[in-house]
Design a protein around this motif. Structure first.
Motif, mmCIF file in Angstrom:
data_model
loop_
_atom_site.group_PDB
_atom_site.id
_atom_site.type_symbol
_atom_site.label_atom_id
_atom_site.label_comp_id
_atom_site.label_asym_id
_atom_site.label_seq_id
_atom_site.Cartn_x
_atom_site.Cartn_y
_atom_site.Cartn_z
ATOM 1 N N ALA A 1 -3.219 -4.171 16.464
ATOM 2 C CA ALA A 1 -2.060 -3.608 17.151
ATOM 3 C C ALA A 1 -1.795 -4.337 18.465
ATOM 4 C CB ALA A 1 -2.261 -2.118 17.388
ATOM 5 N N GLU A 2 -2.840 -4.693 19.166
ATOM 6 C CA GLU A 2 -2.658 -5.440 20.417
ATOM 7 C C GLU A 2 -2.026 -6.803 20.158
ATOM 8 O OE1 GLU A 2 -6.291 -3.581 23.106
ATOM 9 O OE2 GLU A 2 -6.712 -5.259 21.769
ATOM 10 N N ARG A 3 -2.450 -7.465 19.077
ATOM 11 C CA ARG A 3 -1.849 -8.759 18.749
ATOM 12 C C ARG A 3 -0.387 -8.597 18.331
ATOM 13 N NH1 ARG A 3 -6.990 -9.246 16.536
ATOM 14 N NH2 ARG A 3 -6.351 -9.106 14.349
ATOM 15 N N ILE A 4 -0.071 -7.513 17.639
ATOM 16 C CA ILE A 4 1.309 -7.241 17.254
ATOM 17 C C ILE A 4 2.176 -7.032 18.488
ATOM 18 C CG2 ILE A 4 2.789 -5.480 16.191
ATOM 19 C CD1 ILE A 4 0.592 -5.187 14.020
ATOM 20 N N VAL A 5 1.671 -6.293 19.458
ATOM 21 C CA VAL A 5 2.418 -6.075 20.700
ATOM 22 C C VAL A 5 2.684 -7.407 21.402
ATOM 23 C CG1 VAL A 5 2.283 -5.083 23.023
ATOM 24 C CG2 VAL A 5 1.623 -3.708 21.042
ATOM 25 N N GLU A 6 1.690 -8.275 21.435
ATOM 26 C CA GLU A 6 1.864 -9.589 22.064
ATOM 27 C C GLU A 6 2.914 -10.415 21.326
ATOM 28 O OE1 GLU A 6 -1.979 -11.355 22.106
ATOM 29 O OE2 GLU A 6 -2.773 -10.011 23.663
ATOM 30 N N ARG A 7 2.857 -10.408 19.983
ATOM 31 C CA ARG A 7 3.841 -11.168 19.199
ATOM 32 C C ARG A 7 5.249 -10.641 19.431
ATOM 33 N NH1 ARG A 7 0.885 -11.866 13.286
ATOM 34 N NH2 ARG A 7 -1.102 -12.467 14.169
ATOM 35 N N GLU A 8 5.398 -9.325 19.450
ATOM 36 C CA GLU A 8 6.733 -8.758 19.629
ATOM 37 C C GLU A 8 7.273 -9.056 21.024
ATOM 38 O OE1 GLU A 8 6.808 -4.670 18.471
ATOM 39 O OE2 GLU A 8 6.702 -5.173 16.333
ATOM 40 N N ALA A 9 6.405 -9.081 22.033
ATOM 41 C CA ALA A 9 6.848 -9.458 23.380
ATOM 42 C C ALA A 9 7.355 -10.896 23.385
ATOM 43 C CB ALA A 9 5.706 -9.285 24.380
ATOM 44 N N ALA A 10 6.656 -11.771 22.658
ATOM 45 C CA ALA A 10 7.098 -13.165 22.569
ATOM 46 C C ALA A 10 8.423 -13.265 21.814
ATOM 47 C CB ALA A 10 6.024 -14.009 21.886
ATOM 48 N N MET A 11 8.612 -12.442 20.799
ATOM 49 C CA MET A 11 9.859 -12.437 20.041
ATOM 50 C C MET A 11 11.031 -11.962 20.903
ATOM 51 S SD MET A 11 8.200 -10.917 16.539
ATOM 52 C CE MET A 11 9.636 -10.855 15.487
ATOM 53 N N VAL A 12 10.802 -10.941 21.699
ATOM 54 C CA VAL A 12 11.838 -10.461 22.617
ATOM 55 C C VAL A 12 12.213 -11.559 23.612
ATOM 56 C CG1 VAL A 12 12.309 -8.855 24.513
ATOM 57 C CG2 VAL A 12 11.256 -8.027 22.399
ATOM 58 N N ALA A 13 11.201 -12.257 24.129
ATOM 59 C CA ALA A 13 11.467 -13.347 25.072
ATOM 60 C C ALA A 13 12.286 -14.452 24.408
ATOM 61 C CB ALA A 13 10.151 -13.895 25.610
ATOM 62 N N ALA A 14 11.974 -14.732 23.126
ATOM 63 C CA ALA A 14 12.716 -15.780 22.417
ATOM 64 C C ALA A 14 14.176 -15.383 22.217
ATOM 65 C CB ALA A 14 12.046 -16.052 21.068
ATOM 66 N N VAL A 15 14.432 -14.134 21.872
ATOM 67 C CA VAL A 15 15.808 -13.666 21.697
ATOM 68 C C VAL A 15 16.568 -13.744 23.012
ATOM 69 C CG1 VAL A 15 17.232 -11.634 21.191
ATOM 70 C CG2 VAL A 15 15.303 -12.219 19.696
ATOM 71 N N ARG A 16 15.939 -13.319 24.078
ATOM 72 C CA ARG A 16 16.591 -13.365 25.392
ATOM 73 C C ARG A 16 16.854 -14.791 25.850
ATOM 74 N NH1 ARG A 16 13.192 -8.390 28.217
ATOM 75 N NH2 ARG A 16 14.609 -6.731 27.493
ATOM 76 N N ALA A 17 16.044 -15.719 25.338
ATOM 77 C CA ALA A 17 16.239 -17.132 25.685
ATOM 78 C C ALA A 17 17.327 -17.787 24.837
ATOM 79 C CB ALA A 17 14.926 -17.887 25.532
ATOM 80 N N GLY A 18 17.905 -17.045 23.890
ATOM 81 C CA GLY A 18 19.008 -17.566 23.099
ATOM 82 C C GLY A 18 18.671 -17.983 21.693
ATOM 83 N N ARG A 19 17.435 -17.771 21.248
ATOM 84 C CA ARG A 19 17.070 -18.142 19.890
ATOM 85 C C ARG A 19 17.705 -17.166 18.895
ATOM 86 N NH1 ARG A 19 10.857 -19.470 18.126
ATOM 87 N NH2 ARG A 19 11.274 -20.247 16.023
ATOM 88 N N PRO A 20 18.214 -17.611 17.744
ATOM 89 C CA PRO A 20 18.840 -16.708 16.778
ATOM 90 C C PRO A 20 17.871 -15.623 16.323
ATOM 91 C CG PRO A 20 19.341 -18.986 16.242
ATOM 92 C CD PRO A 20 18.297 -19.028 17.316
ATOM 93 N N VAL A 21 18.342 -14.364 16.347
ATOM 94 C CA VAL A 21 17.465 -13.255 15.981
ATOM 95 C C VAL A 21 17.065 -13.330 14.514
ATOM 96 C CG1 VAL A 21 19.333 -11.617 15.402
ATOM 97 C CG2 VAL A 21 17.118 -10.763 16.238
ATOM 98 N N ALA A 22 17.922 -13.925 13.655
ATOM 99 C CA ALA A 22 17.565 -14.075 12.243
ATOM 100 C C ALA A 22 16.335 -14.948 12.076
ATOM 101 C CB ALA A 22 18.730 -14.662 11.465
ATOM 102 N N ASP A 23 16.168 -15.937 12.948
ATOM 103 C CA ASP A 23 15.000 -16.808 12.922
ATOM 104 C C ASP A 23 13.791 -16.089 13.520
ATOM 105 O OD1 ASP A 23 13.350 -19.089 12.743
ATOM 106 O OD2 ASP A 23 13.912 -19.711 14.767
ATOM 107 N N VAL A 24 14.020 -15.427 14.648
ATOM 108 C CA VAL A 24 12.925 -14.755 15.346
ATOM 109 C C VAL A 24 12.310 -13.650 14.483
ATOM 110 C CG1 VAL A 24 12.346 -13.285 17.322
ATOM 111 C CG2 VAL A 24 13.813 -15.292 17.641
ATOM 112 N N MET A 25 13.167 -12.945 13.721
ATOM 113 C CA MET A 25 12.682 -11.806 12.934
ATOM 114 C C MET A 25 12.474 -12.135 11.458
ATOM 115 S SD MET A 25 14.441 -8.418 14.554
ATOM 116 C CE MET A 25 13.158 -7.430 13.783
ATOM 117 N N HIS A 26 12.330 -13.398 11.141
ATOM 118 C CA HIS A 26 12.031 -13.789 9.757
ATOM 119 C C HIS A 26 10.681 -13.212 9.350
ATOM 120 C CE1 HIS A 26 11.005 -16.401 6.332
ATOM 121 N NE2 HIS A 26 12.321 -16.522 6.184
#
Length: 229
Positions: free
Chosen positions: A190-215
């Motif tokens: 669960a801790e690793r999942i939280v870390e991954r999701e934080a990185a995914m949120v950062a990627a979306v905010r940086a402009g990366r397509p959400v379809a790619d981030v949430m593949h």
């Protein structure tokens, strides 16, 4: 449930830093049952409630004669960091928790109560800031209708087998149980999942397509967890 055999209290502290969604995802990935549906906070409980499970099973009186009130013996035997979990087969036509029980539970240091059923006197629990999770609030008393049948034994809660000493986490998203023999695995993932999701949120905010981030490939699987070890 403080009987000297519970998981390290440090794991409980770590569990309190996450939410039920992350723990549910970890349980899914590991192929473990534990996430429930239909259970929710019965007043606007803030934050996360987590602790060691102490179980109670309620149901119709099996015979005539006196019977102890539901949960009273369990409360008297409880320790700080316990969460009382009451199985009443999901019934919403009768209460198995009320205001006096909430006062007693708070005095014993219980973290909260999870009911597969209904409660009453919810305003009193809210005034005490005592967390109550369940299916419904009703005015109907347990007296003459249901009694405590057992305590400190395995019970079924919303389709999940729950044992004394398991860990439970409850929040606005719902309620999840963590088997005591897999606590370290579940919390670590669960801790690793939280870390991954934080990185995914950062990627979306940086402009990366959400379809790619949430593949699908971005999320953990049993196979990926085995390869990571």
């Amino acid at each position: 449930m403080s009987d000297g055999t519970e998981p390290d209290v440090d794991l409980l502290d770590r569990l309190r830093t996450m939410d039920s969604c992350a723990v549910s995802d970890a349980l899914d990935t590991l192929g473990l049952a534990g996430a429930t549906t239909g259970l929710r906070p019965l007043w606007p409980v803030p934050g996360v409630v987590a602790g060691f499970v102490r179980t109670v099973r309620a149901g119709p009186r099996p015979s005539e004669g006196p019977a102890g009130h539901i949960a009273t013996a369990a409360i008297d035997a409880a320790h700080a960091d316990d969460v009382l979990v009451i199985a009443n087969a999901g019934r919403t036509d009768v209460s198995c928790w009320g205001g006096i029980l909430a006062v007693a539970a708070q005095g014993r240091g219980l973290r909260g109560v999870v009911i597969d059923g209904a409660c009453r006197d919810i305003a009193e629990s809210e005034e005490l800031a005592f967390p109550v999770f369940g299916r419904a609030v009703v005015p109907v008393s347990a007296r003459g209708r249901i009694v405590q049948l057992a305590m400190d034994e395995p019970i079924d809660v919303a389709g999940v087998r729950v044992r004394p000493g398991d860990l439970v986490l409850a929040d606005r998203n719902g309620v999840v149980f963590v088997p005591r023999d897999r606590v370290g695995d579940v919390i670590g993932l669960a801790e690793r999942i939280v870390e991954r999701e934080a990185a995914m949120v950062a990627a979306v905010r940086a402009g990366r397509p959400v379809a790619d981030v949430m593949h699908d490939s971005r999320f953990p699987s049993i196979e990926s967890e085995k390869s990571d070890r």
